[in-house]
Write a protein that holds these residues in place. Structure first.
Motif, PDB file in Angstrom:
ATOM      1  N   MET A  32       0.846  -1.181   0.000  1.00 15.63           N
ATOM      2  CA  MET A  32       0.000   0.000   0.000  1.00 15.63           C
ATOM      3  C   MET A  32       0.886   1.237   0.000  1.00 15.63           C
ATOM      4  O   MET A  32       2.010   1.188   0.478  1.00 15.63           O
ATOM      5  CB  MET A  32      -0.877   0.019   1.244  1.00 15.63           C
ATOM      6  N   ARG A  33       0.311   2.282  -0.536  1.00 19.57           N
ATOM      7  CA  ARG A  33       1.014   3.564  -0.412  1.00 19.57           C
ATOM      8  C   ARG A  33       0.002   4.679  -0.218  1.00 19.57           C
ATOM      9  O   ARG A  33      -1.140   4.597  -0.627  1.00 19.57           O
ATOM     10  CB  ARG A  33       1.937   3.838  -1.578  1.00 19.57           C
ATOM     11  N   ARG A  34       0.479   5.735   0.414  1.00 28.21           N
ATOM     12  CA  ARG A  34      -0.363   6.877   0.738  1.00 28.21           C
ATOM     13  C   ARG A  34      -0.061   8.051  -0.180  1.00 28.21           C
ATOM     14  O   ARG A  34       1.050   8.185  -0.678  1.00 28.21           O
ATOM     15  CB  ARG A  34      -0.102   7.317   2.183  1.00 28.21           C
ATOM     16  N   GLY A  35      -1.060   8.874  -0.368  1.00 33.04           N
ATOM     17  CA  GLY A  35      -0.886  10.079  -1.155  1.00 33.04           C
ATOM     18  C   GLY A  35      -1.925  11.114  -0.770  1.00 33.04           C
ATOM     19  O   GLY A  35      -2.773  10.889   0.095  1.00 33.04           O
ATOM     20  N   GLU A  36      -1.823  12.255  -1.424  1.00 29.04           N
ATOM     21  CA  GLU A  36      -2.773  13.343  -1.209  1.00 29.04           C
ATOM     22  C   GLU A  36      -3.318  13.783  -2.560  1.00 29.04           C
ATOM     23  O   GLU A  36      -2.575  13.831  -3.542  1.00 29.04           O
ATOM     24  CB  GLU A  36      -2.081  14.545  -0.563  1.00 29.04           C
ATOM     25  N   LEU A  63      -7.259  12.533   1.040  1.00 29.56           N
ATOM     26  CA  LEU A  63      -6.185  11.599   1.386  1.00 29.56           C
ATOM     27  C   LEU A  63      -6.406  10.323   0.599  1.00 29.56           C
ATOM     28  O   LEU A  63      -7.522   9.805   0.540  1.00 29.56           O
ATOM     29  CB  LEU A  63      -6.197  11.313   2.887  1.00 29.56           C
ATOM     30  N   VAL A  64      -5.338   9.794   0.007  1.00 27.79           N
ATOM     31  CA  VAL A  64      -5.424   8.658  -0.906  1.00 27.79           C
ATOM     32  C   VAL A  64      -4.655   7.475  -0.326  1.00 27.79           C
ATOM     33  O   VAL A  64      -3.564   7.644   0.216  1.00 27.79           O
ATOM     34  CB  VAL A  64      -4.808   9.034  -2.280  1.00 27.79           C
ATOM     35  N   TRP A  78       2.201  11.507  -4.234  1.00 22.13           N
ATOM     36  CA  TRP A  78       2.474  10.318  -3.424  1.00 22.13           C
ATOM     37  C   TRP A  78       3.385  10.666  -2.262  1.00 22.13           C
ATOM     38  O   TRP A  78       4.374  11.379  -2.421  1.00 22.13           O
ATOM     39  CB  TRP A  78       3.087   9.219  -4.280  1.00 22.13           C
ATOM     40  N   LEU A  79       3.068  10.143  -1.091  1.00 23.16           N
ATOM     41  CA  LEU A  79       3.883  10.328   0.112  1.00 23.16           C
ATOM     42  C   LEU A  79       4.844   9.161   0.314  1.00 23.16           C
ATOM     43  O   LEU A  79       5.835   9.293   1.021  1.00 23.16           O
ATOM     44  CB  LEU A  79       2.981  10.463   1.340  1.00 23.16           C
ATOM     45  N   ASP A  80       4.512   8.017  -0.289  1.00 19.84           N
ATOM     46  CA  ASP A  80       5.317   6.799  -0.158  1.00 19.84           C
ATOM     47  C   ASP A  80       5.773   6.356  -1.546  1.00 19.84           C
ATOM     48  O   ASP A  80       5.084   6.607  -2.534  1.00 19.84           O
ATOM     49  CB  ASP A  80       4.484   5.660   0.444  1.00 19.84           C
TER      50      ASP A  80
END
Length: 102
Positions: free
Chosen positions: A1-5, A23-24, A71-73
């Motif tokens: 999984m990865r997080r984003g905005e 938030l994604v 993407w944050l990750d």
């Protein structure tokens, strides 16, 4: 999984505003290759929506280039972004793993 905005440069609809509007979370690909997306909308009208792809989300909510996913990750399935978990299979990326202006 990865997080984003979900970042919006301009708000043509006048509903969500600009800046970070959601938030994604991108889930690992299913057997069918889809990487499901959960989007938590922020602001005055919070909600949670699900999309079968980043392209689908941005087709509807990208407002022709007014929004992008930041993407944050790193993408855990992209060998250039980092290692994947032991025993996991690599999936062909369905989308450009960089920023997604649409």
């Amino acid at each position: 999984m990865r997080r984003g905005e979900l970042f919006r440069y301009r708000d043509p609809s006048g509903v969500r505003g600009t800046g970070v509007v959601g938030l994604v979370v991108e889930f690992p690909p299913n057997e069918d290759g889809l990487q499901w997306i959960a989007l938590k909308w922020l602001g005055k009208f919070p909600s949670l929506t699900f999309w079968p792809s980043i392209e689908g989300l941005l087709e509807v909510h990208g407002h022709l280039g007014a929004s992008e996913v930041r993407w944050l990750d790193p993408d855990p399935f992209d060998p250039e972004d980092g290692d994947i978990e032991p025993g996991a299979e690599r999936a062909e990326p369905l989308v450009d793993v960089g920023m997604h202006p649409i």
